[in-house]
Design a protein around this motif. Structure first.
Motif, PDB file in Angstrom:
ATOM      1  N   ILE A   1      48.751  -4.336   4.863  1.00  0.00           N
ATOM      2  CA  ILE A   1      47.985  -5.358   4.140  1.00  0.00           C
ATOM      3  C   ILE A   1      46.490  -5.068   4.250  1.00  0.00           C
ATOM      4  CG2 ILE A   1      47.416  -7.811   4.028  1.00  0.00           C
ATOM      5  CD1 ILE A   1      50.220  -8.431   5.003  1.00  0.00           C
ATOM      6  N   TYR A   2      46.043  -4.694   5.448  1.00  0.00           N
ATOM      7  CA  TYR A   2      44.630  -4.341   5.646  1.00  0.00           C
ATOM      8  C   TYR A   2      44.231  -3.172   4.743  1.00  0.00           C
ATOM      9  CZ  TYR A   2      40.743  -1.785   7.739  1.00  0.00           C
ATOM     10  OH  TYR A   2      39.577  -1.083   7.920  1.00  0.00           O
ATOM     11  N   ILE A   3      45.042  -2.124   4.720  1.00  0.00           N
ATOM     12  CA  ILE A   3      44.736  -0.950   3.891  1.00  0.00           C
ATOM     13  C   ILE A   3      44.680  -1.339   2.416  1.00  0.00           C
ATOM     14  CG2 ILE A   3      45.591   1.310   3.144  1.00  0.00           C
ATOM     15  CD1 ILE A   3      46.827   1.584   5.976  1.00  0.00           C
ATOM     16  N   THR A   4      45.599  -2.196   1.987  1.00  0.00           N
ATOM     17  CA  THR A   4      45.619  -2.638   0.590  1.00  0.00           C
ATOM     18  C   THR A   4      44.367  -3.434   0.238  1.00  0.00           C
ATOM     19  OG1 THR A   4      48.044  -2.729   0.629  1.00  0.00           O
ATOM     20  CG2 THR A   4      46.925  -3.935  -1.125  1.00  0.00           C
ATOM     21  N   VAL A   5      43.957  -4.343   1.118  1.00  0.00           N
ATOM     22  CA  VAL A   5      42.796  -5.196   0.840  1.00  0.00           C
ATOM     23  C   VAL A   5      41.517  -4.365   0.743  1.00  0.00           C
ATOM     24  CG1 VAL A   5      41.311  -7.005   1.798  1.00  0.00           C
ATOM     25  CG2 VAL A   5      43.793  -7.283   1.833  1.00  0.00           C
ATOM     26  N   VAL A   6      41.266  -3.488   1.725  1.00  0.00           N
ATOM     27  CA  VAL A   6      40.019  -2.720   1.689  1.00  0.00           C
ATOM     28  C   VAL A   6      40.009  -1.753   0.504  1.00  0.00           C
ATOM     29  CG1 VAL A   6      39.615  -2.942   4.170  1.00  0.00           C
ATOM     30  CG2 VAL A   6      40.905  -0.974   3.319  1.00  0.00           C
ATOM     31  N   SER A   7      41.165  -1.226   0.127  1.00  0.00           N
ATOM     32  CA  SER A   7      41.225  -0.298  -1.010  1.00  0.00           C
ATOM     33  C   SER A   7      41.000  -1.022  -2.330  1.00  0.00           C
ATOM     34  CB  SER A   7      42.573   0.430  -1.027  1.00  0.00           C
ATOM     35  OG  SER A   7      42.785   1.168   0.149  1.00  0.00           O
ATOM     36  N   LEU A   8      41.681  -2.145  -2.528  1.00  0.00           N
ATOM     37  CA  LEU A   8      41.527  -2.898  -3.780  1.00  0.00           C
ATOM     38  C   LEU A   8      40.134  -3.494  -3.913  1.00  0.00           C
ATOM     39  CD1 LEU A   8      44.985  -4.692  -4.144  1.00  0.00           C
ATOM     40  CD2 LEU A   8      44.192  -2.578  -5.230  1.00  0.00           C
ATOM     41  N   THR A   9      39.501  -3.807  -2.781  1.00  0.00           N
ATOM     42  CA  THR A   9      38.114  -4.286  -2.839  1.00  0.00           C
ATOM     43  C   THR A   9      37.204  -3.209  -3.411  1.00  0.00           C
ATOM     44  OG1 THR A   9      38.465  -5.742  -0.927  1.00  0.00           O
ATOM     45  CG2 THR A   9      36.192  -5.181  -1.482  1.00  0.00           C
ATOM     46  N   LYS A  10      37.369  -1.984  -2.927  1.00  0.00           N
ATOM     47  CA  LYS A  10      36.560  -0.873  -3.467  1.00  0.00           C
ATOM     48  C   LYS A  10      36.867  -0.636  -4.943  1.00  0.00           C
ATOM     49  CE  LYS A  10      37.389   1.810   0.220  1.00  0.00           C
ATOM     50  NZ  LYS A  10      37.248   0.972   1.437  1.00  0.00           N
ATOM     51  N   ILE A  11      38.138  -0.677  -5.319  1.00  0.00           N
ATOM     52  CA  ILE A  11      38.508  -0.467  -6.717  1.00  0.00           C
ATOM     53  C   ILE A  11      37.921  -1.565  -7.599  1.00  0.00           C
ATOM     54  CG2 ILE A  11      40.464  -0.464  -8.313  1.00  0.00           C
ATOM     55  CD1 ILE A  11      42.079   1.009  -6.171  1.00  0.00           C
ATOM     56  N   SER A  12      37.865  -2.793  -7.092  1.00  0.00           N
ATOM     57  CA  SER A  12      37.249  -3.899  -7.843  1.00  0.00           C
ATOM     58  C   SER A  12      35.774  -3.618  -8.110  1.00  0.00           C
ATOM     59  CB  SER A  12      37.410  -5.196  -7.057  1.00  0.00           C
ATOM     60  OG  SER A  12      36.695  -6.247  -7.664  1.00  0.00           O
ATOM     61  N   ILE A  13      35.054  -3.144  -7.109  1.00  0.00           N
ATOM     62  CA  ILE A  13      33.637  -2.825  -7.283  1.00  0.00           C
ATOM     63  C   ILE A  13      33.462  -1.674  -8.265  1.00  0.00           C
ATOM     64  CG2 ILE A  13      31.578  -1.977  -6.086  1.00  0.00           C
ATOM     65  CD1 ILE A  13      32.600  -3.429  -3.577  1.00  0.00           C
ATOM     66  N   LEU A  14      34.342  -0.678  -8.189  1.00  0.00           N
ATOM     67  CA  LEU A  14      34.279   0.460  -9.101  1.00  0.00           C
ATOM     68  C   LEU A  14      34.559   0.026 -10.541  1.00  0.00           C
ATOM     69  CD1 LEU A  14      36.104   3.063  -6.840  1.00  0.00           C
ATOM     70  CD2 LEU A  14      33.692   3.113  -7.468  1.00  0.00           C
ATOM     71  N   CYS A  15      35.472  -0.914 -10.724  1.00  0.00           N
ATOM     72  CA  CYS A  15      35.728  -1.449 -12.071  1.00  0.00           C
ATOM     73  C   CYS A  15      34.501  -2.164 -12.612  1.00  0.00           C
ATOM     74  CB  CYS A  15      36.930  -2.399 -12.029  1.00  0.00           C
ATOM     75  SG  CYS A  15      38.529  -1.585 -11.829  1.00  0.00           S
ATOM     76  N   PHE A  16      33.755  -2.836 -11.733  1.00  0.00           N
ATOM     77  CA  PHE A  16      32.507  -3.474 -12.150  1.00  0.00           C
ATOM     78  C   PHE A  16      31.505  -2.426 -12.625  1.00  0.00           C
ATOM     79  CE2 PHE A  16      28.195  -4.874 -10.913  1.00  0.00           C
ATOM     80  CZ  PHE A  16      28.058  -5.929 -11.800  1.00  0.00           C
ATOM     81  N   TYR A  17      31.436  -1.286 -11.939  1.00  0.00           N
ATOM     82  CA  TYR A  17      30.555  -0.202 -12.382  1.00  0.00           C
ATOM     83  C   TYR A  17      30.924   0.253 -13.788  1.00  0.00           C
ATOM     84  CZ  TYR A  17      29.216   0.381  -7.439  1.00  0.00           C
ATOM     85  OH  TYR A  17      28.763   0.203  -6.160  1.00  0.00           O
ATOM     86  N   LEU A  18      32.223   0.385 -14.050  1.00  0.00           N
ATOM     87  CA  LEU A  18      32.668   0.817 -15.378  1.00  0.00           C
ATOM     88  C   LEU A  18      32.291  -0.203 -16.448  1.00  0.00           C
ATOM     89  CD1 LEU A  18      36.249   2.198 -14.575  1.00  0.00           C
ATOM     90  CD2 LEU A  18      34.196   3.528 -15.097  1.00  0.00           C
ATOM     91  N   ARG A  19      32.213  -1.458 -16.055  1.00  0.00           N
ATOM     92  CA  ARG A  19      31.887  -2.515 -17.021  1.00  0.00           C
ATOM     93  C   ARG A  19      30.441  -2.461 -17.476  1.00  0.00           C
ATOM     94  NH1 ARG A  19      33.759  -7.655 -18.481  1.00  0.00           N
ATOM     95  NH2 ARG A  19      32.119  -9.194 -18.851  1.00  0.00           N
ATOM     96  N   ILE A  20      29.544  -1.994 -16.627  1.00  0.00           N
ATOM     97  CA  ILE A  20      28.124  -2.086 -16.976  1.00  0.00           C
ATOM     98  C   ILE A  20      27.444  -0.747 -17.230  1.00  0.00           C
ATOM     99  CG2 ILE A  20      27.851  -4.259 -15.734  1.00  0.00           C
ATOM    100  CD1 ILE A  20      26.522  -2.743 -13.474  1.00  0.00           C
ATOM    101  N   PHE A  21      28.036   0.370 -16.796  1.00  0.00           N
ATOM    102  CA  PHE A  21      27.383   1.672 -16.972  1.00  0.00           C
ATOM    103  C   PHE A  21      28.183   2.530 -17.951  1.00  0.00           C
ATOM    104  CE2 PHE A  21      25.968   0.620 -12.552  1.00  0.00           C
ATOM    105  CZ  PHE A  21      24.622   0.476 -12.851  1.00  0.00           C
ATOM    106  N   PRO A  22      27.592   2.901 -19.089  1.00  0.00           N
ATOM    107  CA  PRO A  22      28.323   3.656 -20.108  1.00  0.00           C
ATOM    108  C   PRO A  22      28.236   5.178 -19.979  1.00  0.00           C
ATOM    109  CG  PRO A  22      26.223   2.972 -20.991  1.00  0.00           C
ATOM    110  CD  PRO A  22      26.278   2.454 -19.578  1.00  0.00           C
ATOM    111  N   ASP A  23      27.387   5.686 -19.086  1.00  0.00           N
ATOM    112  CA  ASP A  23      27.188   7.134 -18.989  1.00  0.00           C
ATOM    113  C   ASP A  23      28.508   7.850 -18.716  1.00  0.00           C
ATOM    114  OD1 ASP A  23      25.115   9.429 -18.584  1.00  0.00           O
ATOM    115  OD2 ASP A  23      26.463   9.563 -16.853  1.00  0.00           O
ATOM    116  N   ARG A  24      28.802   8.885 -19.526  1.00  0.00           N
ATOM    117  CA  ARG A  24      30.103   9.566 -19.443  1.00  0.00           C
ATOM    118  C   ARG A  24      30.315  10.235 -18.091  1.00  0.00           C
ATOM    119  NH1 ARG A  24      31.637  13.923 -23.947  1.00  0.00           N
ATOM    120  NH2 ARG A  24      31.831  12.012 -25.177  1.00  0.00           N
TER     121      ARG A  24
END
Length: 280
Positions: free
Chosen positions: A41-64
């Motif tokens: 559960i710990y591994i899942t939470v810390v990993s999905l937290t990082k993936i959530s932040i990375l998805c936010f980056y994809l939402r605002i930065f268009p550079d290929r």
């Protein structure tokens, strides 16, 4: 997160943090069972937290190229999560030896749990650092007022604190695998892990919380009326910079079709009002 906090309370009531010689035998087995469940559960939470932040980056930065780098970090994070969940679940043979080994009355064998914990922590820290530094070059290109820069610094400061907590958590691993009194020695490992997860989730929520804070404290988190008309500060400045960056790449970058600029509703309304005044 609520599940983890509930499990922490249950295991604390069972005796985690106390000397092993003061805990009934069945409670010791129960503590190790809860710890076994808590690991994936710990591994899942810390990993999905990082993936959530990375998805936010994809939402605002268009550079290929930036988006490719983000996708690469997301893939490595997903592989890290999958690999260490499997390693945690099958660290012992048979599986139940993970919470029954302590009394030396059951046949079985386990991997080097200490080495496994160190490997997972090091990979986690590397991915944390990659997630923090990834957008710095993109952010350096944006024209923002000092308030927005301070807010971004606080956000990434929280991310840096998560990495610091991960490093401090490493020290507790030294005593875990070789401990003869693990109910006492594992307590610092448990609360550092909980702090890391909580702060990580807070960091991932900070971009969304900005809209709430802007409504509560508009003078602190919002721009002035003049800035909203010109699009030079606050969220308006960020949106204007990102929107301009996207328009320059839209004809030659097909990856930006999913790009969603973080437009400020107040800014849009102010611009419409300014257009009406010009027409008059």
């Amino acid at each position: 997160m609520q599940l983890l906090l509930t499990m922490s309370s249950i295991v604390a009531e069972a005796g985690l943090g106390k000397d092993i010689w003061t805990i009934p035998f069945d409670k010791i087995t129960f503590i190790l069972l809860i710890y076994f469940i808590d690991e994936p559960i710990y591994i899942t939470v810390v990993s999905l937290t990082k993936i959530s932040i990375l998805c936010f980056y994809l939402r605002i930065f268009p550079d290929r190229n930036f988006r490719r780098a983000v996708y690469a970090v997301m893939v490595f994070t997903g592989l890290y999560m999958l690999a260490f969940i499997l390693v945690s679940l099958f660290q012992c043979r048979p599986v139940d030896h993970a919470w029954k080994y302590w009394n030396h009355e059951h046949a079985g064998a386990c991997n080097n749990v200490n080495a496994q914990g160190w490997a997972a922590a090091i990979f986690n820290i590397v991915l944390d650092i990659a997630t923090i530094i990834l957008p710095l070059r993109q952010l350096s290109k944006l024209a923002m007022n000092w308030k927005k820069k301070v807010q971004l610094m606080l956000m990434f400061g929280f991310g840096g604190f998560v990495t610091l907590v991960s490093i401090l958590r490493l020290e507790t691993l030294i005593y875990f695998a070789k401990s003869e009194n693990f109910t006492w020695d594992v307590a610092p490992f448990g609360y550092w892990s909980t702090i890391e997860m909580d702060i990580g989730v807070m960091c991932a929520c900070m971009p969304a919380l900005h809209s709430l804070f802007k409504r509560i404290w508009p003078k602190v988190f919002g721009g002035t009326a003049r800035d909203k008309l010109t699009g030079r500060s606050g969220t308006s400045g960020l949106s204007a910079s990102l929107g301009a960056d996207r328009s320059q790449r839209s004809h030659k970058n097909t990856d930006t079709k999913d790009f969603i600029p973080l437009m400020d509703v107040n800014s849009t309304e102010a611009q419409k009002e300014g257009s009406k005044r010009n027409d008059v």
